[in-house]
Enzyme design. Structure first.
Site, PDB file in Angstrom:
ATOM      1  N   HIS A   9      14.150  72.571  -4.509  1.00 15.39           N
ATOM      2  CA  HIS A   9      15.058  72.543  -3.352  1.00 15.39           C
ATOM      3  C   HIS A   9      16.375  71.896  -3.812  1.00 15.39           C
ATOM      4  O   HIS A   9      16.370  71.088  -4.745  1.00 15.39           O
ATOM      5  CB  HIS A   9      14.377  71.669  -2.288  1.00 15.39           C
ATOM      6  CG  HIS A   9      15.031  71.614  -0.955  1.00 15.39           C
ATOM      7  ND1 HIS A   9      16.112  70.799  -0.688  1.00 15.39           N
ATOM      8  CD2 HIS A   9      14.747  72.239   0.209  1.00 15.39           C
ATOM      9  CE1 HIS A   9      16.451  70.928   0.587  1.00 15.39           C
ATOM     10  NE2 HIS A   9      15.648  71.805   1.156  1.00 15.39           N
ATOM     11  N   CYS A  31      17.709  76.698   0.926  1.00 16.60           N
ATOM     12  CA  CYS A  31      18.155  75.547   0.102  1.00 16.60           C
ATOM     13  C   CYS A  31      17.595  75.630  -1.310  1.00 16.60           C
ATOM     14  O   CYS A  31      17.242  74.606  -1.912  1.00 16.60           O
ATOM     15  CB  CYS A  31      17.769  74.219   0.737  1.00 16.60           C
ATOM     16  SG  CYS A  31      18.702  73.867   2.213  1.00 16.60           S
ATOM     17  N   GLN A  89       6.984  69.206   1.024  1.00 20.54           N
ATOM     18  CA  GLN A  89       6.136  70.273   1.575  1.00 20.54           C
ATOM     19  C   GLN A  89       4.657  70.040   1.304  1.00 20.54           C
ATOM     20  O   GLN A  89       3.821  70.806   1.773  1.00 20.54           O
ATOM     21  CB  GLN A  89       6.534  71.635   0.980  1.00 20.54           C
ATOM     22  CG  GLN A  89       7.923  72.086   1.324  1.00 20.54           C
ATOM     23  CD  GLN A  89       8.121  72.319   2.823  1.00 20.54           C
ATOM     24  OE1 GLN A  89       7.157  72.417   3.593  1.00 20.54           O
ATOM     25  NE2 GLN A  89       9.361  72.392   3.254  1.00 20.54           N
ATOM     26  N   ASP A 108       8.815  65.439  -5.570  1.00 18.44           N
ATOM     27  CA  ASP A 108       9.336  65.787  -4.252  1.00 18.44           C
ATOM     28  C   ASP A 108       8.149  66.309  -3.446  1.00 18.44           C
ATOM     29  O   ASP A 108       7.684  67.434  -3.654  1.00 18.44           O
ATOM     30  CB  ASP A 108      10.423  66.857  -4.426  1.00 18.44           C
ATOM     31  CG  ASP A 108      10.825  67.496  -3.105  1.00 18.44           C
ATOM     32  OD1 ASP A 108      10.204  67.197  -2.057  1.00 18.44           O
ATOM     33  OD2 ASP A 108      11.756  68.324  -3.118  1.00 18.44           O
ATOM     34  N   LYS A 143       8.251  66.363   8.594  1.00 18.32           N
ATOM     35  CA  LYS A 143       7.425  67.508   8.186  1.00 18.32           C
ATOM     36  C   LYS A 143       5.938  67.206   8.355  1.00 18.32           C
ATOM     37  O   LYS A 143       5.086  68.026   8.036  1.00 18.32           O
ATOM     38  CB  LYS A 143       7.747  67.896   6.741  1.00 18.32           C
ATOM     39  CG  LYS A 143       9.212  68.297   6.572  1.00 18.32           C
ATOM     40  CD  LYS A 143       9.409  69.267   5.469  1.00 18.32           C
ATOM     41  CE  LYS A 143      10.821  69.238   4.932  1.00 18.32           C
ATOM     42  NZ  LYS A 143      11.672  70.312   5.410  1.00 18.32           N
TER      43      LYS A 143
HETATM   44  N1  PMP Z   1      12.383  69.177  -0.824  1.00 18.16           N
HETATM   45  C1  PMP Z   1      11.737  70.216  -0.275  1.00 18.16           C
HETATM   46  C2  PMP Z   1      10.759  70.992  -1.122  1.00 18.16           C
HETATM   47  C3  PMP Z   1      11.976  70.560   1.056  1.00 18.16           C
HETATM   48  O1  PMP Z   1      11.341  71.607   1.590  1.00 18.16           O
HETATM   49  C4  PMP Z   1      12.885  69.807   1.817  1.00 18.16           C
HETATM   50  C5  PMP Z   1      13.167  70.134   3.268  1.00 18.16           C
HETATM   51  N2  PMP Z   1      13.440  71.460   3.534  1.00 18.16           N
HETATM   52  C6  PMP Z   1      13.517  68.729   1.209  1.00 18.16           C
HETATM   53  C7  PMP Z   1      13.240  68.442  -0.110  1.00 18.16           C
HETATM   54  C8  PMP Z   1      14.495  67.878   1.943  1.00 18.16           C
HETATM   55  O2  PMP Z   1      13.880  67.171   2.957  1.00 18.16           O
HETATM   56  P1  PMP Z   1      14.752  66.380   4.034  1.00 18.16           P
HETATM   57  O3  PMP Z   1      15.769  67.352   4.550  1.00 18.16           O
HETATM   58  O4  PMP Z   1      13.765  65.969   5.073  1.00 18.16           O
HETATM   59  O5  PMP Z   1      15.371  65.221   3.341  1.00 18.16           O
END
Ligand code: PMP
Length: 402
Positions: free
Chosen positions: A115, A356, A195, A192, A218
């Site tokens: 991401h 993203c 998910q 990270d 999440k």
């Molecule tokens: N890493 C991954 C794999 C994600 O899916 C997301 C959220 N879409 C994020 C990081 C970022 O998370 P947040 O916007 O809650 O900081």
């Protein structure tokens, strides 16, 4: 289960088919009640007050930390730092740990399935330190290429940062195995977990990662709060990420000394109600039984894959053997926004766009795709409804897929 989530109003004229769990989960009544009840009865600022309410609020905040540590099996509560979310957790590690140790020609490794939140913070710190950012390739199935990781690892590698579960491909990465390889090379592993946290067990001690990051929103909790777990000997040596109240031991005009972990990384008034909501979300997960979430996710994913097999013109990004209920689909010559708009007319909420993860989509040679992602409230009937409506939408857009 759906009745526990007020957003799924049974009386609504058009039922909500929420297949956008990976962007953010809906909230059960107990999480909403915990936050509202905290503001209504126990609210005050924390830590610096002597009065009764401040002590109650401080206890609620610290209880949330204790429950979070238990939830991810962190050895001590001080290894749980509350931050805004996954993004801030990764930035904290990059700017505090990364800036402290990275030197010119050192290397940071990320993977092709990251991401933007796990790409850009490393780009920034590499640019400042003169270190190099390198990318671990993925296989055609959308799995981490562990041989390629071995080839990239060397004495120059200082940090490896990868996702536990891909938000596009749904792949569940073998973090324990990655940790073994990364540690053998003398580097530190950042995970990270945005998910992963509701899709696969997260035991930071068993995973042997050095840092683990996730967001409360999440896992059926509120936005604006998340967690950075770190190995205590690493956290203890890291400089503050931000300065301010709450993170100091003493302050003078010439210099200040800093509080111990985790307070050192929690400058300013934190998201106190958010921590209370996160605790309520953890209790919700525990009450249902964490295994139920994984099993339900597997059942939804395998049903979706069966339905997809009937639609050869729809391309699935990633075919990992071990996967979460996150499916990203591309249909030739149809823009994902057109599909998502038509699906929305039927109450179906899906994400459309680059998710993203632009470099990953570029590599897959798609500019935009539709993603369906599921939580504990989704049903097999909703998956069927999605695929039926997808076929109708494609026909309406002049590109039938059946
Ligand atoms: N890493 C991954 C794999 C994600 O899916 C997301 C959220 N879409 C994020 C990081 C970022 O998370 P947040 O916007 O809650 O900081």
């Amino acid at each position: 289960m759906r009745a526990r989530f007020p957003i799924f109003d049974e009386e609504a004229e058009q039922p909500l088919v929420y297949l956008d769990h990976a962007a953010s989960s809906q909230k059960p009544q107990e999480v909403i009640d915990a936050i509202a009840g905290f503001y209504a009865r126990d609210y005050s600022n924390i830590h610096r007050g002597i009065h009764r309410l401040s002590m109650i609020a401080s206890d609620r905040y610290e209880d949330a930390r204790t429950e979070t540590a238990r939830f991810i099996n962190a050895p001590t509560t001080s290894q749980v730092v509350f931050v805004r979310g996954t993004t801030e957790a990764i930035n904290l590690v990059a700017q505090s740990y990364g800036e402290q140790i990275l030197r010119p020609n050192d290397e940071v490794l990320i993977s092709e399935m990251e991401h933007h939140s796990n790409i850009v913070p490393w780009q920034i710190v590499c640019r400042r330190s003169g270190a190099r950012l390198r990318v671990i390739p993925i296989t055609n199935a959308g799995e981490l290429d562990l041989d390629a990781l071995d080839n990239l690892l060397g004495p120059q590698t200082k940090i490896v940062s990868v996702c536990h579960v891909s938000n596009v491909l749904g792949t569940i990465n073998p973090i324990q195995e990655v940790a073994r390889r990364v540690h053998a090379a003398g580097a530190v592993l950042v995970v990270d977990g945005a998910q992963a946290i509701t899709n696969t067990p997260v035991d930071v001690t068993a995973l042997r990662c050095d840092f683990y990051c996730f967001s409360a929103h999440k896992i059926y909790g509120p936005t604006g709060i998340g967690v950075l777990y770190g190995r205590d000997e690493l956290l203890a040596r890291m400089p503050p990420y931000q300065g301010g109240g709450g993170m100091i031991e003493s302050v003078g005009y010439d210099s200040s000394t800093y509080a111990d972990i985790p307070s050192r990384f929690e400058a300013g008034t934190p998201h106190i109600a958010g921590a209370v909501g996160l605790n309520a979300a953890i209790q919700f997960l525990r009450g249902v039984g964490e295994e139920q979430f994984y099993q339900h996710g597997r059942a939804l994913a395998s049903h979706a894959l069966e339905r997809l097999a009937e639609l050869p013109r729809v391309r699935l990004l990633g075919r990992a053997a071990h996967r979460a209920p996150i499916l990203t689909l591309a249909v030739d010559d149809i823009h994902a926004h057109d599909l998502a708009t038509l699906l929305d007319e039927n109450g179906i909420a899906v994400r459309a766009g680059h998710h993203c993860a632009t470099p990953l989509l570029d590599k897959q040679e798609v500019s935009s795709a539709v993603r369906l992602s599921c939580g504990i409230y989704n049903t097999l009937q909703e998956i069927d409804f999605f695929f039926d409506q997808l076929a109708i939408a494609c026909t309406r857009l002049g590109k039938p897929i059946t």
